[in-house]
Design a protein around this motif. Structure first.
Motif, PDB file in Angstrom:
ATOM      1  N   LEU A   1      30.134  25.289  40.516  1.00 35.67           N
ATOM      2  CA  LEU A   1      30.099  26.581  41.199  1.00 35.67           C
ATOM      3  C   LEU A   1      31.171  27.501  40.627  1.00 35.67           C
ATOM      4  O   LEU A   1      30.918  28.671  40.393  1.00 35.67           O
ATOM      5  CB  LEU A   1      30.290  26.384  42.706  1.00 35.67           C
ATOM      6  N   TRP A   2      32.371  26.937  40.389  1.00 36.60           N
ATOM      7  CA  TRP A   2      33.438  27.770  39.841  1.00 36.60           C
ATOM      8  C   TRP A   2      33.057  28.284  38.467  1.00 36.60           C
ATOM      9  O   TRP A   2      33.283  29.447  38.145  1.00 36.60           O
ATOM     10  CB  TRP A   2      34.744  26.975  39.777  1.00 36.60           C
ATOM     11  N   LEU A   3      32.501  27.418  37.623  1.00 39.11           N
ATOM     12  CA  LEU A   3      32.097  27.836  36.283  1.00 39.11           C
ATOM     13  C   LEU A   3      31.066  28.948  36.349  1.00 39.11           C
ATOM     14  O   LEU A   3      31.162  29.935  35.613  1.00 39.11           O
ATOM     15  CB  LEU A   3      31.540  26.647  35.503  1.00 39.11           C
ATOM     16  N   PHE A   4      30.110  28.818  37.258  1.00 44.26           N
ATOM     17  CA  PHE A   4      29.102  29.867  37.402  1.00 44.26           C
ATOM     18  C   PHE A   4      29.749  31.180  37.811  1.00 44.26           C
ATOM     19  O   PHE A   4      29.462  32.235  37.238  1.00 44.26           O
ATOM     20  CB  PHE A   4      28.041  29.471  38.422  1.00 44.26           C
ATOM     21  N   LEU A   5      30.637  31.143  38.813  1.00 45.09           N
ATOM     22  CA  LEU A   5      31.240  32.380  39.318  1.00 45.09           C
ATOM     23  C   LEU A   5      32.227  32.989  38.321  1.00 45.09           C
ATOM     24  O   LEU A   5      32.389  34.201  38.270  1.00 45.09           O
ATOM     25  CB  LEU A   5      31.928  32.112  40.654  1.00 45.09           C
ATOM     26  N   ALA A   6      32.896  32.156  37.553  1.00 48.16           N
ATOM     27  CA  ALA A   6      33.909  32.673  36.642  1.00 48.16           C
ATOM     28  C   ALA A   6      33.322  33.143  35.313  1.00 48.16           C
ATOM     29  O   ALA A   6      33.811  34.110  34.733  1.00 48.16           O
ATOM     30  CB  ALA A   6      34.966  31.612  36.382  1.00 48.16           C
ATOM     31  N   VAL A   7      32.291  32.480  34.824  1.00 50.28           N
ATOM     32  CA  VAL A   7      31.797  32.794  33.486  1.00 50.28           C
ATOM     33  C   VAL A   7      30.438  33.488  33.533  1.00 50.28           C
ATOM     34  O   VAL A   7      30.283  34.603  33.039  1.00 50.28           O
ATOM     35  CB  VAL A   7      31.722  31.502  32.636  1.00 50.28           C
ATOM     36  N   VAL A   8      29.461  32.846  34.113  1.00 47.75           N
ATOM     37  CA  VAL A   8      28.101  33.366  34.076  1.00 47.75           C
ATOM     38  C   VAL A   8      27.983  34.651  34.889  1.00 47.75           C
ATOM     39  O   VAL A   8      27.415  35.646  34.432  1.00 47.75           O
ATOM     40  CB  VAL A   8      27.095  32.296  34.564  1.00 47.75           C
ATOM     41  N   TYR A   9      28.526  34.649  36.098  1.00 46.57           N
ATOM     42  CA  TYR A   9      28.431  35.828  36.957  1.00 46.57           C
ATOM     43  C   TYR A   9      29.150  37.021  36.323  1.00 46.57           C
ATOM     44  O   TYR A   9      28.631  38.134  36.340  1.00 46.57           O
ATOM     45  CB  TYR A   9      29.032  35.518  38.328  1.00 46.57           C
ATOM     46  N   ASP A  10      30.334  36.784  35.753  1.00 47.65           N
ATOM     47  CA  ASP A  10      31.061  37.879  35.096  1.00 47.65           C
ATOM     48  C   ASP A  10      30.285  38.418  33.905  1.00 47.65           C
ATOM     49  O   ASP A  10      30.245  39.628  33.678  1.00 47.65           O
ATOM     50  CB  ASP A  10      32.440  37.409  34.638  1.00 47.65           C
ATOM     51  N   GLY A  11      29.664  37.516  33.154  1.00 51.18           N
ATOM     52  CA  GLY A  11      28.871  37.965  32.016  1.00 51.18           C
ATOM     53  C   GLY A  11      27.677  38.808  32.432  1.00 51.18           C
ATOM     54  O   GLY A  11      27.405  39.852  31.840  1.00 51.18           O
ATOM     55  N   LEU A  12      26.972  38.352  33.454  1.00 52.57           N
ATOM     56  CA  LEU A  12      25.826  39.125  33.953  1.00 52.57           C
ATOM     57  C   LEU A  12      26.267  40.452  34.554  1.00 52.57           C
ATOM     58  O   LEU A  12      25.599  41.483  34.395  1.00 52.57           O
ATOM     59  CB  LEU A  12      25.050  38.303  34.980  1.00 52.57           C
ATOM     60  N   PHE A  13      27.403  40.429  35.241  1.00 50.61           N
ATOM     61  CA  PHE A  13      27.939  41.653  35.843  1.00 50.61           C
ATOM     62  C   PHE A  13      28.304  42.671  34.760  1.00 50.61           C
ATOM     63  O   PHE A  13      27.936  43.850  34.852  1.00 50.61           O
ATOM     64  CB  PHE A  13      29.157  41.295  36.699  1.00 50.61           C
ATOM     65  N   LEU A  14      28.991  42.237  33.725  1.00 52.16           N
ATOM     66  CA  LEU A  14      29.353  43.147  32.644  1.00 52.16           C
ATOM     67  C   LEU A  14      28.123  43.630  31.882  1.00 52.16           C
ATOM     68  O   LEU A  14      28.076  44.784  31.451  1.00 52.16           O
ATOM     69  CB  LEU A  14      30.327  42.466  31.694  1.00 52.16           C
ATOM     70  N   LEU A  15      27.139  42.761  31.720  1.00 47.69           N
ATOM     71  CA  LEU A  15      25.912  43.157  31.040  1.00 47.69           C
ATOM     72  C   LEU A  15      25.194  44.267  31.814  1.00 47.69           C
ATOM     73  O   LEU A  15      24.733  45.247  31.215  1.00 47.69           O
ATOM     74  CB  LEU A  15      24.995  41.949  30.865  1.00 47.69           C
ATOM     75  N   THR A  16      25.109  44.135  33.129  1.00 46.12           N
ATOM     76  CA  THR A  16      24.454  45.189  33.913  1.00 46.12           C
ATOM     77  C   THR A  16      25.255  46.481  33.884  1.00 46.12           C
ATOM     78  O   THR A  16      24.668  47.566  33.864  1.00 46.12           O
ATOM     79  CB  THR A  16      24.227  44.762  35.366  1.00 46.12           C
ATOM     80  N   LEU A  17      26.582  46.373  33.855  1.00 46.04           N
ATOM     81  CA  LEU A  17      27.393  47.590  33.766  1.00 46.04           C
ATOM     82  C   LEU A  17      27.189  48.298  32.434  1.00 46.04           C
ATOM     83  O   LEU A  17      27.148  49.533  32.380  1.00 46.04           O
ATOM     84  CB  LEU A  17      28.871  47.257  33.957  1.00 46.04           C
ATOM     85  N   VAL A  18      27.048  47.543  31.361  1.00 48.15           N
ATOM     86  CA  VAL A  18      26.828  48.152  30.051  1.00 48.15           C
ATOM     87  C   VAL A  18      25.421  48.723  29.953  1.00 48.15           C
ATOM     88  O   VAL A  18      25.228  49.840  29.459  1.00 48.15           O
ATOM     89  CB  VAL A  18      27.094  47.113  28.935  1.00 48.15           C
ATOM     90  N   LEU A  19      24.420  47.964  30.408  1.00 47.50           N
ATOM     91  CA  LEU A  19      23.033  48.425  30.294  1.00 47.50           C
ATOM     92  C   LEU A  19      22.758  49.667  31.134  1.00 47.50           C
ATOM     93  O   LEU A  19      21.992  50.540  30.728  1.00 47.50           O
ATOM     94  CB  LEU A  19      22.069  47.312  30.694  1.00 47.50           C
TER      95      LEU A  19
END
Length: 99
Positions: free
Chosen positions: A1-19
């Motif tokens: 869960l920590w790995l998902f919240l720290a890495v995957v979620y941040d990546g998806l969040f930044l991707l949506t902010l850029v797109l």
């Protein structure tokens, strides 16, 4: 869960902010931060250390909302929910186990 919240979620969040950078994403970024306890705690520490000026526009946005008393209460309530929900789920699972 920590790995998902720290890495995957941040990546998806930044991707949506850029797109969707050409759209106003103020409320989206605030709401998305509350759904990730790692990000929320990181932002709260940066605000307490007065490092929000180094975060640019989003730092100003977080400082504007979370720097107020109401924002801190909402952030604290969100962190308590992130603590209470897994704790209650754990206690329910432990009560069903026959040790």
């Amino acid at each position: 869960l920590w790995l998902f919240l720290a890495v995957v979620y941040d990546g998806l969040f930044l991707l949506t902010l850029v797109l969707f950078g050409s759209y106003p994403l103020d409320t989206y970024s605030l709401a998305a931060t509350f759904f990730n306890p790692v990000d929320l705690s990181r932002v709260l520490v940066m605000l307490k250390l007065d490092l929000s000026s180094m975060m640019g526009y989003t730092g100003a946005l977080f400082h504007k909302f979370l720097g107020t008393g109401r924002g801190m209460i909402i952030a604290a309530a969100s962190m308590l929910v992130w603590i209470a929900v897994p704790l209650v789920l754990y206690l329910r699972a432990a009560a069903r186990k026959d040790f």
